[in-house]
Design an enzyme around this catalytic site. Structure first.
Site, short mmCIF file in Angstrom:
data_model
loop_
_atom_site.label_atom_id
_atom_site.label_comp_id
_atom_site.label_asym_id
_atom_site.label_seq_id
_atom_site.Cartn_x
_atom_site.Cartn_y
_atom_site.Cartn_z
N CYS A 1 -6.61 7.77 11.65
CA CYS A 1 -7.56 6.94 10.94
C CYS A 1 -7.17 5.51 11.28
O CYS A 1 -6.16 5.00 10.80
CB CYS A 1 -7.50 7.16 9.43
SG CYS A 1 -8.64 6.08 8.54
N CYS B 1 -7.40 2.87 7.99
CA CYS B 1 -6.46 2.98 6.87
C CYS B 1 -5.64 4.24 7.05
O CYS B 1 -4.83 4.32 7.94
CB CYS B 1 -7.19 2.93 5.54
SG CYS B 1 -8.52 4.15 5.41
N SER B 2 -5.90 5.25 6.25
CA SER B 2 -5.16 6.50 6.41
C SER B 2 -5.98 7.68 5.88
O SER B 2 -5.45 8.57 5.23
CB SER B 2 -3.81 6.43 5.71
OG SER B 2 -3.98 6.14 4.33
N CYS B 3 -7.29 7.68 6.15
CA CYS B 3 -8.15 8.79 5.72
C CYS B 3 -7.61 10.08 6.31
O CYS B 3 -7.26 10.14 7.49
CB CYS B 3 -9.59 8.55 6.17
SG CYS B 3 -10.35 7.14 5.36
#
Length: 196
Positions: free
Chosen positions: A104, A107-109
């Site tokens: 991602c 961000c950090s999906c």
């Protein structure tokens, strides 16, 4: 913030500040928020994703449905990619010619319900920026060395769409049942930073 990037400490302070504001304005009770987060994370585990893969390895019809619609496929097993809002899941299949890896970049999906809380390296700026530019080099740092003829495809998760890798079934596992197969599958193989 350092170098234009937020540190975990910065993010933690922001989250705590947001929680405080929501509580002060009476929009949410702290206990209710904790209860919701605990319930959300209680079933989050890489064992869920491993179970999905093991079923796909042993049931060709399920595999076809899973690859066509990962959201519906995982729902057949009572699972979802997770999240407060509905999320679409795409399952991408590794083959002898193609290796998939998930990131991602914003961000950090990540499909928390299927893979458990995301590892710190997945959230790091180094991984998020480098795996897109130089996926083979990053994969090699994880110990994944692919033939030059293998195409590497990088899938960028979003807030609406999560990805999970369907790794190739390891040789010599034809006699194993689903639970035994599931135990062979580490979380990193479901992200694409490990091979079996």
């Amino acid at each position: 913030m350092t170098g234009g990037q937020h540190t975990d400490a910065d993010i933690s302070r922001r989250v705590r500040r947001l929680e405080t504001l929501l509580e002060e304005r009476g929009l949410v009770a702290g206990a209710a928020l904790d209860e919701t987060l605990d319930a959300f994370l209680s079933g989050a585990s890489p064992a869920n994703g491993a179970r999905v893969v093991a079923r796909a390895w042993t049931d060709p019809d399920f595999r076809a449905r899973l690859l066509a619609d990962g959201t519906a496929g995982t729902a057949e097993l009572g699972l979802s990619a997770g999240g407060v809002q509905p999320q679409r899941l795409r399952v991408v299949e590794n083959t002898p010619d193609t290796h998939n890896v998930v990131v991602c970049t914003l961000c950090s999906c990540y499909p928390v319900r299927l893979l458990g809380p995301s590892p710190s390296w997945y959230k790091s700026e180094a991984y998020r920026s480098r795996v897109v530019r130089e996926p083979r080099a990053v994969l090699e740092e994880f110990g994944v060395r692919l033939p030059d003829t293998t195409r590497v495809t990088v899938w960028d998760s979003t807030s609406e769409t999560r990805y999970m890798v369907l790794p190739m079934r390891p040789p010599g596992t034809s006699g194993l049942d689903e639970p035994a197969l599931a135990r062979l599958i580490p979380r990193n193989a479901l992200i694409g930073t490990a091979v079996l």
